[in-house]
Design a protein around this motif. Structure first.
Motif: not given
Length: 518
Positions: A345-346, A486, A492
């Protein structure tokens, strides 16, 4: 019927000619037909043609018993957008275990949200959060045009979440396997891992019996087909993230006429066996960590000017002195697993950096929280490890002997200093597992609709070149690339999400090879 006679003393060349003329292999010559006494060559069969983008189809007319589960979903996700509601149901399908083909019952947990009338099924990695949780979380992040067009449906895959979860590995073995020394490369060390995995597999066999080998991707594809039938739609529209991309390609091979609008987001390389895929995962994680380290130093990193060295030192220290944490401890293996979870998860990278920095100060609390879902129940959901172990071992026919495992570990620990050992250990997991009857099919069908395949430049679980290989191997695959980081690009990257939305809602196929900036 002509016969071949092999006479003693015949010359080698005539013998080869005779054998070739009498072999039973298929002829490569075109078929010959006769019409009015004239010889004619029959036309060669034409290869199947790709299908156009299918229509969305009629609204669902499903027979599932949906019940409101908004409060339960809110407690899992923490919060929900205003006015967003969820409903849950159970899907009954055929277990189809190898010992009892086409018999038995599998029960899958489902969730649904969105105001649209056409179902869009969302499936994720079998080794990640349960499919219903993943689908619900993704639904909150998707643009309104998707939620207004579709009813987004998530499913816990066999043996995970609330779909008759495996939950068969004893807690001690689960902790030992996940926490195992990621730099172990000697035979005597790896034998300890093999012993833990053997105990885990024996307990699962005793507890699950014939169900054990029914938890795989091949049979989960039939669950998706049963779901389509219960939803009452002519075709299945779906998004598959990560390893679930393999589930969608398996479904497409088995049920090609049921394929609707599919999108695959960050899938493994279908041209490599499970060992090759594990090697790619190690390489992908190393590259993503480098991107994380660069991002961290650009923000004034709490890990100092060299995040890689700081984490390397932390792993080395915890090999012999696990970090304390409430109710547990964090050995080196769990440190690595926590990093892998955080890299996916960036938006969570700052929190990952803080957790690692706390670890360098002797506090393992946050690292324990990141890795907890792998080894501990989370509410109603069982540990993720068990379903991952069972499905991944049921999906591959590869079984690596102990000596070869040692060679792999030594090689990968040297080439991939942080993540090579953990990847090599995944190969060891299946050593004592029953071998499935056949491997999963390769994506080969040419008579499918266009299928966008999204590659992320820095995905800790799917090497970019591997996902590109899937787009190449899939005859109707349409490659898309995101230069970000990610696990998964949908929701995203605005660029990727807009293109996916146009495809799913309007049927507009993305431009082949389109690239989206970070």
């Amino acid at each position: 019927m002509p016969r071949c006679i092999n006479r003693a003393g015949a010359a080698l060349l005539p013998l080869l000619l005779v054998v070739a003329g009498c072999s039973a292999g298929p002829s490569q010559r075109p078929a010959v037909a006769y019409h009015d006494g004239e010889q004619q060559v029959a036309p060669a069969p034409q290869p199947p043609k790709p299908q156009p983008v299918p229509p969305l189809g009629a609204a669902a007319n499903d027979s599932l018993n949906w019940q409101d589960c908004t409060d339960q979903t809110r407690s899992e996700l923490g919060s929900l957008p205003a006015g967003m509601t969820f409903s849950c149901a159970r899907l009954l399908s055929t277990l189809d275990a190898p010992e009892a083909p086409e018999r038995g019952t599998a029960r899958n947990s489902l969730i649904r949200t969105g105001s649209g009338k056409v179902p869009l099924v969302v499936v994720g990695d079998v080794g990640g959060e349960p499919g219903t949780t993943f689908a619900a979380r993704l639904a909150t992040q998707l643009p309104p045009e998707i939620r207004n067009t579709f009813a987004i449906v998530g499913m816990d895959r066999r043996g995970t979440g609330e779909s008759e979860p495996a939950d068969c590995v004893p807690p001690q073995q689960r902790e030992q396997v996940i926490g195992f020394d990621p730099r172990a490369a000697e035979r005597s060390q790896l034998d300890q891992l093999l012993e833990s995995v053997l105990k885990a597999s024996q307990e699962c066999l005793l507890k699950l019996d014939e169900r054990l080998q029914a938890y795989d991707t091949w049979r989960t594809a039939s669950d998706l087909e049963e779901l389509r039938l219960e939803l009452g739609v002519p075709r299945l529209h779906a998004i598959g993230r990560g390893e679930a991309g393999r589930l969608l390609t398996t479904y497409a091979e088995r049920y090609p006429t049921s394929v609707g609008r599919f999108v695959i987001d960050g899938a493994p390389d279908p041209t490599r066996d499970s060992m090759g895929q594990a090697e790619y995962q190690a390489q992908a994680a190393e590259q993503t960590f480098d991107a994380f380290a660069e991002d961290c130093t650009g923000r004034g990193c709490p890990l100092g000017p060299n995040p890689r060295q700081a984490v390397t030192d932390l792993v080395e220290r915890t090999r012999t002195a696990p970090l304390p944490a409430p109710g547990t401890s964090v050995p080196a293996g769990r440190v690595i697993q926590a990093v892998l979870q955080g890299l996916g998860d960036r938006n969570g990278w700052p929190a990952l950096a803080d957790a690692l920095a706390a670890g360098t100060r002797g506090d393992g609390t946050r690292l324990a929280e990141l890795s907890a879902p792998l080894v501990s129940p989370q509410g109603v959901n069982p540990p993720w490890f068990d379903g991952d172990l069972i499905t991944s071992c049921n999906d591959t026919t590869l079984r690596v002997p102990p000596q070869r495992s040692t060679e792999i570990a030594q090689d990968w620990v040297g080439r991939f200093p942080l993540f090579g050992g953990a990847a090599a250990q995944r190969v060891v997991w299946c050593g004592s597992w029953p071998v499935p009857q056949q491997p999963l099919p390769s994506p080969r069908r040419a008579d499918l609709p266009p299928i966008p395949v999204i590659t992320t430049a820095h995905d800790p679980r799917s090497l970019a070149v591997g996902t590109d290989h899937l787009a190449d191997e899939l005859p109707t695959g349409v490659a898309m690339r995101w230069q970000g980081a990610g696990h998964g690009a949908i929701a995203r990257s605005t660029c990727v999400t807009d293109a996916v939305s146009r495809f799913l809602v309007q049927g507009v196929v993305p431009t082949e090879g389109m690239a989206c900036p970070e």
